[in-house]
Design an enzyme around this catalytic site. Structure first.
Site, short mmCIF file in Angstrom:
data_model
loop_
_atom_site.label_atom_id
_atom_site.label_comp_id
_atom_site.label_asym_id
_atom_site.label_seq_id
_atom_site.Cartn_x
_atom_site.Cartn_y
_atom_site.Cartn_z
N SER A 3 -36.15 37.62 -42.58
CA SER A 3 -36.62 38.02 -41.24
C SER A 3 -36.52 36.90 -40.22
CB SER A 3 -38.07 38.50 -41.34
OG SER A 3 -38.90 37.45 -41.82
N SER B 107 -36.05 30.01 -38.21
CA SER B 107 -35.84 30.43 -36.82
C SER B 107 -37.10 30.21 -35.98
CB SER B 107 -35.45 31.91 -36.76
OG SER B 107 -34.27 32.12 -37.47
N LEU C 251 -39.17 27.96 -36.22
CA LEU C 251 -39.48 26.53 -36.04
C LEU C 251 -38.56 25.85 -35.03
CD1 LEU C 251 -39.89 25.53 -39.80
CD2 LEU C 251 -41.69 26.16 -38.20
N GLY D 282 -35.44 22.98 -29.98
CA GLY D 282 -34.52 22.60 -28.89
C GLY D 282 -34.07 23.79 -28.08
N GLY D 283 -33.46 24.77 -28.73
CA GLY D 283 -33.05 25.97 -28.01
C GLY D 283 -31.71 26.51 -28.47
N GLU E 248 -28.70 17.88 -25.64
CA GLU E 248 -28.94 17.44 -27.02
C GLU E 248 -27.76 16.64 -27.55
OE1 GLU E 248 -30.24 20.55 -29.64
OE2 GLU E 248 -32.00 20.96 -28.44
N HIS F 200 -31.34 15.86 -40.34
CA HIS F 200 -31.79 15.61 -38.97
C HIS F 200 -32.37 14.20 -38.93
CE1 HIS F 200 -33.77 15.95 -35.14
NE2 HIS F 200 -33.17 17.12 -34.94
N ARG G 44 -25.50 13.94 -35.49
CA ARG G 44 -26.66 13.75 -36.40
C ARG G 44 -26.33 12.94 -37.64
NH1 ARG G 44 -29.28 19.77 -35.83
NH2 ARG G 44 -30.14 19.29 -33.81
N HIS H 154 -31.92 19.40 -43.05
CA HIS H 154 -32.22 20.25 -41.90
C HIS H 154 -31.42 21.55 -41.89
CE1 HIS H 154 -33.54 21.08 -37.87
NE2 HIS H 154 -32.32 21.05 -37.38
N GLU I 271 -27.60 31.26 -41.31
CA GLU I 271 -27.34 29.99 -42.00
C GLU I 271 -26.80 30.18 -43.42
OE1 GLU I 271 -30.46 27.18 -41.26
OE2 GLU I 271 -29.73 25.85 -42.84
N ARG J 282 -22.67 20.74 -37.96
CA ARG J 282 -23.00 21.65 -36.85
C ARG J 282 -23.44 20.89 -35.59
NH1 ARG J 282 -28.56 24.09 -35.49
NH2 ARG J 282 -29.10 22.18 -36.58
#
Ligand SMILES: Cc1cc2nc3c(=O)[nH]c(=O)nc-3n(C[C@H](O)[C@H](O)[C@H](O)COP(=O)(O)OP(=O)(O)OC[C@H]3O[C@@H](n4cnc5c(N)ncnc54)[C@H](O)[C@@H]3O)c2cc1C
Length: 486
Positions: free
Chosen positions: A12, A42, A44, A47-48, A113, A230, A274, A329, A353, A364
């Site tokens: 979900s 999702s 959590l 950033g966006g 970012e 991350h 990263r 991450h 993912e 990514r």
């Protein structure tokens, strides 16, 4: 007689929820999820969502940044789809009523970012983007059979003259009873594998299950060596991610000697990709230094990052000395799918993912994954709606006595310790071989009827896949960094 296609969506998060939302009008949709609806990575995301919508930005620029971050390994076609169609999908979300943060003049407020050449990240509620977007999508659920606390333990596969096909799932319900659900199509949207590692940013429900389910059923996995770390997990008893957007807003990495060590390491310095930043931090830590984020230069910190600001306050941590550590991450590899989410097994789709479209290449670009969930969930739904139905038998529910499991598995702590040191930020062949030998002691083909043991079996199975893929690729690429044994 209900002639609609029966679809099971597993998970979900944004990928599963959006797929279910798209299909609910036309199909009989069951959404099974391991915890509660909002237990997902999702929710959590801070950033966006990256989308080339800002003045002066372009699809070409977003494509070039993504390609570069991914080590030029991205599938160009799927990356183009992600970026080009992603602009439309973000606009659609806004048209449906999703509110992203805006400037005083009403225009969208774009964040910057790591490895993005320009500000292009739309966000909501400051750093509550994932929660806001997921709540928004789930608020549109009208016609979906949602079963929470449902742990999917097996994909049901049968042989047909056209090859193997998936026709349902087995799951453990809240009372730990084994249930079977039959469907015309199964969509796995189970997310990544953060729980494999001691330090990770993920929801505790995100545990590599989807990769193991798919592999046992005969689906192909690929790019298993590409685990993204991350750079900045808050080092505390209640760890949380400190979003890259904080560095985008001016925060700098500093070691316990006071050196701003990312200077001269990359042209984007603290905002380098990263993998590069995570490795540099790891090197500092190996030298015995602690690493901090100095966010004293960030304007409007409390307003822009309310969640992080609150957590720092609760932990009594100063904004100019935030202790951090790199953490697992995101996962770039996964179930091999095409641009419509179809796997090699008939009627089995993967999205989000857990799926590998190769759009992210070997690494990514930040904020491209919520975008992936939006774009590819729509594509999966469209593909399902285009399929001719060959109805599977009516749903049956089987309740079986729970068996006591005799399966021998290592503890979570053992797996996490060994995975962190062998398939972590910096890999070495000798350690990979040792880990592989250790993993081979455990049988992962039997499926335990205990959820806890099943999760551990899944972690072992997937760790083996990561190890094997890492051993095969002897040179470094993107997030896969391997040092030659001396
Ligand atoms: C802290 C954090 C911050 C992030 N920030 C950003 C960001 O700002 N922008 C961005 O683009 N990306 C970000 N990401 C990455 C992004 O959030 C994820 O890649 C994306 O949300 C994955 O969505 P998903 O739907 O594929 O999986 P998830 O959202 O992880 O959902 C997986 C679902 O599957 C369920 N599930 C798992 N196994 C089973 C099982 N066996 N049976 C039943 N259900 C199961 C889980 O409970 C969960 O509901 C962030 C990730 C984290 C962890």
């Amino acid at each position: 007689m209900d002639n609609r296609a029966k679809v099971i969506v597993v998970g979900s998060g944004l990928a599963g929820s959006r797929t279910a939302q798209f299909l609910q009008e036309y199909c009989d949709v069951t959404l099974l999820t391991k915890g509660e609806l909002m237990d997902a990575n999702s929710a959590l995301a801070q950033g966006g969502i990256a989308a080339a919508l800002n003045t002066g930005d372009s699809v070409n620029s977003h494509f070039a940044d993504s390609m570069l971050a991914g080590g030029n390994e991205s599938d160009k076609n799927n990356l183009k789809i992600l970026i080009r169609e992603g602009r439309k999908d973000v606009k659609t979300l806004i048209q449906e009523g999703m509110e992203f943060d805006r400037n005083a003049d009403g225009s969208l407020n774009f964040g910057l970012e790591g490895a993005h050449s320009t500000p292009r990240i739309v966000h909501a509620g400051g750093d509550f983007t994932g929660k806001k977007v997921l709540e928004f999508v789930q608020s549109k659920f009208q016609n979906i059979r949602v079963i929470t606390n449902a742990f999917v333990s097996e994909l049901l596969v049968r042989n047909t003259k056209n090859g193997s096909e998936v026709y349902g799932v087995r799951f453990l319900d809240k009372q730990n009873r084994e249930m079977i659900q039959i469907a015309d199509f199964v969509v796995i949207a189970t997310g990544g594998l953060g729980k494999m590692y001691k330090f990770n940013t993920n929801s505790s429900t995100v545990c590599a299950d989807g990769f193991a389910l798919a592999k046992r059923a005969g689906a192909k996995l690929r790019d298993m060596e590409f685990v993204q770390f991350h750079p900045t997990l808050l080092k505390s008893t209640t760890p949380i991610l400190i979003s890259e957007a904080v560095r985008g807003a001016g925060a700098k990495l500093v070691n316990s000697d006071g050196d701003y060590f990312m200077k001269n390491k990359h042209k984007y310095e603290d905002l380098a990709p990263r993998d590069i930043v995570s490795r540099e931090i790891t090197r500092e830590i190996t030298l015995g230094k602690d690493v901090f984020l100095d966010a004293s230069a960030c304007a409007n910190f409390e307003k822009r990052f309310p969640f992080i600001a609150q957590k720092l306050k609760e932990n009594d941590i100063r904004r100019d000395r935030i202790p951090i550590i790199p953490a697992a991450h995101f996962f770039m590899g996964g179930v091999t799918v095409d641009s419509t989410g179809r796997s090699n097994l008939r009627n089995l789709y993967a999205v989000g993912e857990v799926a590998s479209t190769r759009a992210h290449g070997a690494n990514r670009l930040a904020s491209n994954s919520l975008l992936e969930c939006l774009v590819f969930s729509r594509r999966v739904a469209q593909d399902i709606l285009s399929r001719k139905l060959n109805h599977n038998p009516e749903q049956i529910e089987a309740i079986r006595a729970t068996e006591t499991s005799q399966i021998h598995v290592p503890s979570l702590m053992q797996i996490q310790e060994k995975a962190s040191c062998s398939i972590g930020i910096i890999k070495k062949q000798a350690k990979l071989r040792d880990f592989m030998n250790w993993l081979s002691k455990f049988d992962t083909q039997k499926i335990s009827t205990s959820k806890e043991i099943n999760e551990l079996e899944n972690l072992v199975l997937v760790a083996r896949e990561i190890c094997a893929a890492s051993l095969k690729r002897s040179t470094s690429l993107g997030a896969h960094y391997i040092e030659v044994d001396v």
